[in-house]
Design a protein around this motif. Structure first.
Motif, PDB file in Angstrom:
ATOM      1  N   LYS B  40       0.839  -1.207   0.000  1.00 33.42           N
ATOM      2  CA  LYS B  40       0.000   0.000   0.000  1.00 33.42           C
ATOM      3  C   LYS B  40       0.868   1.249   0.000  1.00 33.42           C
ATOM      4  CE  LYS B  40      -1.957  -1.195   3.871  1.00 33.42           C
ATOM      5  NZ  LYS B  40      -1.224  -2.451   4.131  1.00 33.42           N
ATOM      6  N   SER B  41       1.864   1.265   0.903  1.00 29.34           N
ATOM      7  CA  SER B  41       2.746   2.433   0.954  1.00 29.34           C
ATOM      8  C   SER B  41       3.535   2.544  -0.347  1.00 29.34           C
ATOM      9  CB  SER B  41       3.719   2.313   2.127  1.00 29.34           C
ATOM     10  OG  SER B  41       2.998   2.243   3.325  1.00 29.34           O
ATOM     11  N   THR B  42       3.958   1.397  -0.837  1.00 23.37           N
ATOM     12  CA  THR B  42       4.727   1.400  -2.081  1.00 23.37           C
ATOM     13  C   THR B  42       3.891   1.992  -3.219  1.00 23.37           C
ATOM     14  OG1 THR B  42       5.906  -0.555  -1.326  1.00 23.37           O
ATOM     15  CG2 THR B  42       6.009  -0.081  -3.682  1.00 23.37           C
ATOM     16  N   ILE B 160      -2.195  10.202   1.533  1.00 27.69           N
ATOM     17  CA  ILE B 160      -2.024  10.111   2.976  1.00 27.69           C
ATOM     18  C   ILE B 160      -1.736   8.662   3.353  1.00 27.69           C
ATOM     19  CG2 ILE B 160      -3.095  10.552   5.218  1.00 27.69           C
ATOM     20  CD1 ILE B 160      -4.936  12.534   3.945  1.00 27.69           C
ATOM     21  N   ASP B 161      -0.618   8.443   4.052  1.00 29.13           N
ATOM     22  CA  ASP B 161      -0.273   7.073   4.440  1.00 29.13           C
ATOM     23  C   ASP B 161      -0.381   6.916   5.954  1.00 29.13           C
ATOM     24  OD1 ASP B 161       0.550   4.484   4.543  1.00 29.13           O
ATOM     25  OD2 ASP B 161       2.515   4.816   3.637  1.00 29.13           O
ATOM     26  N   GLU B 162      -1.344   6.148   6.373  1.00 28.24           N
ATOM     27  CA  GLU B 162      -1.548   5.839   7.790  1.00 28.24           C
ATOM     28  C   GLU B 162      -1.332   7.056   8.664  1.00 28.24           C
ATOM     29  OE1 GLU B 162      -0.640   2.208   9.274  1.00 28.24           O
ATOM     30  OE2 GLU B 162      -0.040   1.303   7.389  1.00 28.24           O
ATOM     31  N   PRO B 163      -2.225   8.005   8.546  1.00 30.66           N
ATOM     32  CA  PRO B 163      -2.020   9.279   9.213  1.00 30.66           C
ATOM     33  C   PRO B 163      -2.035   9.190  10.729  1.00 30.66           C
ATOM     34  CG  PRO B 163      -4.266   9.106   8.368  1.00 30.66           C
ATOM     35  CD  PRO B 163      -3.497   7.944   7.821  1.00 30.66           C
TER      36      PRO B 163
END
Ligand SMILES: Nc1ncnc2c1ncn2[C@@H]1O[C@H](COP(=O)(O)OP(=O)(O)OP(=O)(O)O)[C@@H](O)[C@H]1O
Ligand SMILES: [Mg+2]
Lengths: 111, 462
Positions: B40-42, B160-163
């Motif tokens: 997901k982050s990738t 937005i990544d795991e805010p």
């Protein structure tokens, strides 16, 4: 499964503990064959310590019941745990096998 | 606005993203969910080229951002990012953190940048902290500053990544509230999150990422309430599972029992459910390891044991035909059975699933069993038994009868007490009728055997 034999008068008592499944049911068959000497006719199978029984165990018990009947003997099962009672009930065993709460009650009945 | 085609990304030998195809339109709020480590982050980092994709195409408003002549800094500026670590400049005040980008990169006059910066701080509820240093504010406040800073660059979309994953739980709601507000204002966003409730109510579409793909996508109602595929169903239901591979009929039942017991203890599954799971595992494996009924015609005068399943009405009179013999048992020569015990924390339900190679047909109907004991136990302890043919394999899934609720097991009111027999005991060859009014609680496979639950040939009178 742990199996112990004993005898009370002419009554053969087999006590089963642990799990009676596809692997251990044959051990019970064998134990019964040993206990069922020609002079033996009445049997008590004590199940207080039996916490699990599967279809393989049911099959073994049914075979034993047939053998006892064939020799015109009597068979009483005692001390069903909740798990075993449930499995017995839904397989109809409680209607075709004699079941008592305690070994003492069973022995009194067979006396 | 953003179109992704056949995006793939590998790190050395590790293929993280295999083939991602997606479209994000202006004004959409996309939640990206999925198990840890699925990329997901990738995926987000590929979108703004923090990670260089290994292949595929990413277009922004029709422009290929992977083309050699693409103006990467300009494209990147159109996408704001808010990641888990806030990356604020610690020697600058909160407000300076918000003005430095617009002044240096967008060429805004400082006074105008400061006015906008204050407005943004007001929007995230932090105007009074404008002159504090980042170390003087809480984690939740830092994350809100990070969001405001991202907005100060006037992005067209925010990634937005795991805010909130680095935040103390007490600060979660203030950050989510800010993101919700942005969503309401029509900001385009792609948000990686593990907060399912948040994803459900903030997003217009959900991407479920797994196995390097967007495994399922759709509006949140569909993904959360009616996930179509097993993997995301499990993920969304917070399913923990145990799997066990059986490759021989002489599999070690105690290793399996030990695993099931350990698994059930770990998840605080009540004893009676654990017991039922063990029984189901043994019985269904037993059925799968039993050979199929031989294809030859059944000689007249015989009824095979499975006839009770194959269509005999449960209300009919008990059969009295004796079955003479069943063929010598020899199971599938090379069994290949996958047993999975899946526990849903959300629904508190335990599902045994068994999947085995073999010819088509529901093994519970085709197996050549010596009697009905196993099937009776299976039907009693399992609810909603389902069968499915997948490729070369037969799949059975069932649910262990409810974890909550079912107190004492309802006795199956099928049997009348019988008179004396067998040396003062009970009659062994009693045959009684089933109760035709008893509702069917076992679904499709729920044809219960008449009377005692045993087929007639099992009765001792035979
Ligand atoms: N720079 C890198 N070099 C090598 N491998 C990497 C790199 N970045 C990520 N990976 C690997 O790629 C896979 C996907 O990582 P990624 O961080 O995208 O997962 P994720 O879905 O965001 O997980 P999580 O939910 O835990 O944040 C992981 O196996 C990770 O170890
Ligand atoms: Mg991640």
């Amino acid at each position: 499964m742990d199996i112990t034999h004993s005898q009370h008068g002419s009554v053969r008592i087999i006590e089963l503990k642990g799990r009676m499944d596809a692997v251990t049911a044959p051990l019970f068959d064998k134990a019964f064959a040993e206990a069922a000497t020609p002079d033996a006719s009445d049997f008590v199978i004590q199940l207080n310590g039996l916490e699990y029984i599967s279809s393989a165990g049911l099959r073994s018990i049914l075979m034993v019941a047939k053998q006892v009947k064939a020799r015109s003997g009597r068979l009483i099962l005692t001390g069903l745990t909740d798990e075993v009672r449930e499995v017995f009930h839904l397989s109809g065993f409680h209607t075709i096998l004699r079941i008592c709460d305690t070994k003492e009650a069973a022995l009194a009945e067979l006396a | 606005m953003i179109r992704v085609e056949h995006l793939c990304k590998r790190f050395g030998d590790l293929m993280v993203l295999k083939d991602i195809n997606a479209e994000i339109r202006r004004g959409q709020v996309i939640s990206i969910i999925g198990p840890s480590g699925t990329g997901k982050s990738t995926f987000l980092r590929c979108l703004n080229l923090l990670d260089q994709p290994s292949g595929g195409r990413i277009e922004i408003d029709g422009e290929d951002i992977l083309a050699p002549k693409a103006n990467v800094p300009a494209l990147r500026r159109r996408m704001g990012t808010v990641f888990q670590s806030f990356n604020l400049f610690s020697h600058l005040t909160v407000l300076e953190n918000l003005t430095i980008g617009p002044i240096r990169l967008l060429g805004k006059p400082p006074a105008q940048a400061a006015t906008t910066g204050l407005e943004l701080l007001r929007m995230v509820g932090l105007a009074e902290k404008a002159h504090s240093l980042p170390d003087e504010i809480s984690g939740g406040q830092k994350q809100r500053v990070a969001i405001a800073r991202c907005l100060s660059m006037e992005p067209e979309i925010i990634l937005i990544d795991e805010p909130i994953s680095a935040l103390d739980p007490t600060m979660v709601s203030e950050v989510l509230a800010v993101i919700r507000r942005l969503a309401r204002q029509g900001m385009t966003m792609a948000i990686v999150t593990h907060e399912m409730e948040f994803a459900r109510d903030v997003s217009t579409r959900v991407f479920y990422l797994d196995e390097g793909l967007i495994y399922e996508e759709g509006p949140p109602e569909r993904i959360f309430d009616h996930p179509q595929r097993q993997r995301d169903r499990d993920f969304i239901g917070k399913v923990r599972s145990l799997s066990y591979h059986v490759t021989t009929a002489d599999y070690d039942p105690y290793a399996l029992v030990g695993k099931i017991e350990g698994f059930c203890e770990k998840h605080l599954i009540p004893h009676r459910i654990a017991h039922a799971a063990q029984l189901l595992a043994e019985e269904v494996l037993g059925v799968l390891l039993t050979p199929l009924a031989p294809p030859r015609a059944v000689p007249t005068g015989q009824i095979v044991a499975s006839s009770a399943l194959a269509g005999t009405a449960s209300t009919g009179p008990p059969l009295t035909v004796k079955v003479t013999a069943s063929p010598a048992p020899s199971g599938p020569t090379h069994p290949d059975i996958e047993l999975v015990l899946a526990f849903s924390e959300k629904q508190r339900s335990l599902e045994p699933r068994l999947d085995g190679a073999g010819p088509p047909g529901n093994p519970l109907e085709t197996a050549n069993l010596p009697d009905d004991f196993a099937l009776n136990l299976i039907r009693h302890y399992a609810a909603d038994i389902g069968y499915e043919r997948v490729g070369e394999r037969n799949r059975l899934r069932m649910r262990v009868q409810s974890i909550a609720g079912r107190e004492a097991v309802a006795p199956i009111p099928l049997v009348r007490q019988c008179g004396a027999g067998l040396g003062g005991g009970h009659e062994l060859d009693s045959a009684t009728d089933g109760d035709p009014t008893e509702p069917d609680r076992f679904g499709r496979l729920a044809r219960r055997t008449p009377a005692t639950g045993m087929t007639p040939h099992q009765r001792l009178s035979s």
